[in-house]
Design a protein around this motif. Structure first.
Motif, PDB file in Angstrom:
ATOM      1  N   GLN A 151      41.909  51.234  40.323  1.00  0.00           N
ATOM      2  CA  GLN A 151      42.475  49.985  39.692  1.00  0.00           C
ATOM      3  C   GLN A 151      42.979  49.078  41.172  1.00  0.00           C
ATOM      4  O   GLN A 151      43.359  47.981  40.884  1.00  0.00           O
ATOM      5  N   ARG A 165      42.257  49.381  43.932  1.00  0.00           N
ATOM      6  CA  ARG A 165      41.249  48.423  44.775  1.00  0.00           C
ATOM      7  C   ARG A 165      40.903  47.247  44.110  1.00  0.00           C
ATOM      8  O   ARG A 165      40.544  46.324  44.697  1.00  0.00           O
ATOM      9  N   LYS A 166      40.689  47.410  42.580  1.00  0.00           N
ATOM     10  CA  LYS A 166      40.060  46.141  42.063  1.00  0.00           C
ATOM     11  C   LYS A 166      40.979  45.125  41.949  1.00  0.00           C
ATOM     12  O   LYS A 166      40.638  43.972  42.286  1.00  0.00           O
ATOM     13  N   THR A 167      42.247  45.232  42.052  1.00  0.00           N
ATOM     14  CA  THR A 167      43.201  44.250  41.985  1.00  0.00           C
ATOM     15  C   THR A 167      43.442  43.422  43.306  1.00  0.00           C
ATOM     16  O   THR A 167      43.113  42.122  43.544  1.00  0.00           O
ATOM     17  N   ASN A 205      41.049  43.736  45.788  1.00  0.00           N
ATOM     18  CA  ASN A 205      39.697  43.022  46.133  1.00  0.00           C
ATOM     19  C   ASN A 205      39.561  41.830  45.504  1.00  0.00           C
ATOM     20  O   ASN A 205      38.961  40.628  46.065  1.00  0.00           O
ATOM     21  N   PHE A 206      40.227  41.639  44.133  1.00  0.00           N
ATOM     22  CA  PHE A 206      40.073  40.446  43.307  1.00  0.00           C
ATOM     23  C   PHE A 206      41.011  39.404  44.132  1.00  0.00           C
ATOM     24  O   PHE A 206      40.669  38.344  44.305  1.00  0.00           O
ATOM     25  N   SER A 212      48.373  42.488  38.627  1.00  0.00           N
ATOM     26  CA  SER A 212      47.283  41.511  38.104  1.00  0.00           C
ATOM     27  C   SER A 212      47.959  40.593  37.026  1.00  0.00           C
ATOM     28  O   SER A 212      49.183  41.061  36.851  1.00  0.00           O
TER      29      SER A 212
END
Ligand code: SF4
Length: 452
Positions: free
Chosen positions: A20, A22-24, A26-27, A159
């Motif tokens: 999670q 990483r996703k935030t 990277n976004f 996020s």
């Protein structure tokens, strides 16, 4: 391995496998990438612009003491009170004196990494003074009870949903608020704080020696309001923030904006020349500037590491660093993270406890490539590693042997391999192995072959 290094290693492994997180990241960094690529295209010659800003900062490094004296003299002529703070304690005590004079109960603050460095908010809280962060990202992390995650984007790790949940918990706002609605909520919340604060504290992106002025660049108008609405404006800056003249801003500001956020210029570019004059209706009645050393002169005294003082805190090296993107800002356990943090934080903190940060780099060189003031970050990381190695008896002994062919040849291959097995993980980390030594060194084999 020090305790701090063990914590760092454990935390790195944890965050690197947090999908999670990483996703935030990277976004958020992908949005940054797009903006910066577009920002670069606005320059007819981007590399030349970087050369020019690097030259200005080189001049600063060459003339730092003189520029600071010049700034002090001219700022005082502008009616600004200028004080020097040798370390965090001295800064806190001196700020506390000013706040006492002003009978301060609540102050508004715009984002300042120096204030994070000295943990100003925590010290003010102990003295019963409310310090309200007014930069949106900094406000979010303050409400969350956290520290800034990144030197430019403090809430990069959150996020939109995270922020909506946070505001719902603390202020009872709707969980489904859009980003715009949340921003609007914060704007109204803070407006009252600006109107009633006794003091405003800001940092400074640059301090102009010739004019004795403070330059602050921002996107939300909160620095401008913090500086101009309360009757006292306090500025806290590191001594490396000085530049020769206001004329240099025309070169520094666009390059800083392009690297920080991809903008042509930030929305607000303010230059503060002092408290309001007799014929002026707006502005603070008193302006105080604190020039913080806090080990910067120690960095300055080292001809290699002083180059790190050129940093304009654009954050680009963090955003491009593969290590930072994987382990995140908090893992560094320091105010300044990423490549520049890995260079300076060990010096700002305890070098013995924090030099492991200089090993937290793949040395891919991307940080150095993107740095707008051309700080040789990989060279400085290696320099720190070298300094760290010199401190250890094992490393000192190994260095003395490994760097001397004659000493190396005193030992047979099997003894060298025995020593390698005993010390290799202490030297290069637990997850790496050195190759085996051959039974006879190259020079011994060469000599033997030459004779036969
Ligand atoms: S070291 Fe360079 S790239 Fe990194 S924050 Fe400082 S100025 Fe920006």
């Amino acid at each position: 391995m020090t305790n701090q290094a063990k914590i760092f290693k454990k935390q790195s492994a944890k965050i690197a496998s947090d999908l999670q997180h990483r996703k935030t990241i990277n976004f958020n960094i992908s949005k940054y990438d797009v903006a910066v690529q577009a920002g670069k295209l606005r320059f007819s010659d981007f590399e030349l612009a970087k050369e020019i800003t690097a030259d200005i900062k080189n001049e600063v490094i060459n003339r730092l003491p003189d520029l600071l004296i010049e700034f002090e003299e001219n700022a005082k002529n502008n009616g600004i009170d200028v004080y020097w703070a040798e370390d965090a304690n001295s800064l806190i005590e001196q700020i506390a004196e000013v706040l006492k004079d002003e009978e301060t109960k609540m102050l508004v603050k715009s984002k300042s990494m120096v204030s994070e460095e000295v943990e100003l908010n925590e010290h003010l809280e102990e003295r019963g003074i409310e310090s309200v962060e007014t930069d949106l990202g900094e406000f979010i992390v303050q409400v969350a009870g956290e520290k800034p995650y990144h030197i430019v984007t403090p809430a990069m790790h959150k996020s939109k949903t995270d922020v909506a949940q946070l505001f719902n918990k603390h202020f009872g706002t709707d969980l489904n608020l859009s980003a715009e609605e949340m921003t609007d909520f914060v704007r109204h919340y803070l407006r009252n704080k600006f109107l009633t604060a006794d003091v405003g504290i800001t940092g400074g992106n640059f301090i102009c020696a010739k004019e004795g002025a403070i330059a602050v660049t921002e996107n939300e108008g909160n620095a401008f309001l913090s500086a101009s609405m309360p009757k006292t404006h306090i500025v806290i800056v590191g001594i490396e923030k000085v530049i020769p003249s206001i004329n240099d801003l025309a070169k520094m500001w666009p390059v800083l904006a392009a690297h920080g956020t991809g903008q042509q210029l930030t929305v607000y570019s303010n230059v503060f020349f002092g408290p309001k004059k007799i014929n002026e209706t707006d502005g603070p009645e008193r302006m105080v500037v604190f020039l913080l050393d806090n080990k910067r002169s120690q960095l300055y005294s080292d001809p290699e590491i002083r180059q790190s003082l050129k940093c304009i805190r654009c954050g680009a090296c963090l955003n491009y660093c593969p290590v930072y993107k994987n382990i995140g800002g908090y893992t560094y356990a320091a105010t300044y993270s990423g490549p520049i943090g890995s260079v300076i934080s060990p010096h700002f903190k305890d070098f013995g406890d924090y030099n492991h940060l200089s090993f937290a780099s793949s040395l891919c060189g991307k940080c150095e490539e993107v740095c707008p003031v051309k700080i040789p970050l990989t060279k400085l990381l290696l320099y720190n590693r070298q300094q760290a190695s010199k401190g250890s008896f094992v490393n000192k002994s190994m260095y003395s042997v490994l760097s001397d062919r004659k000493k190396m040849d005193l030992f047979s291959g099997s003894i060298k391999n025995l020593m390698k097995e005993s010390f290799q993980h202490q030297l290069i980390g637990e997850n790496k192995d050195l190759s085996d030594f051959s039974s006879k060194s190259f020079s011994k084999q060469y000599r033997k072959n030459k004779k036969s």
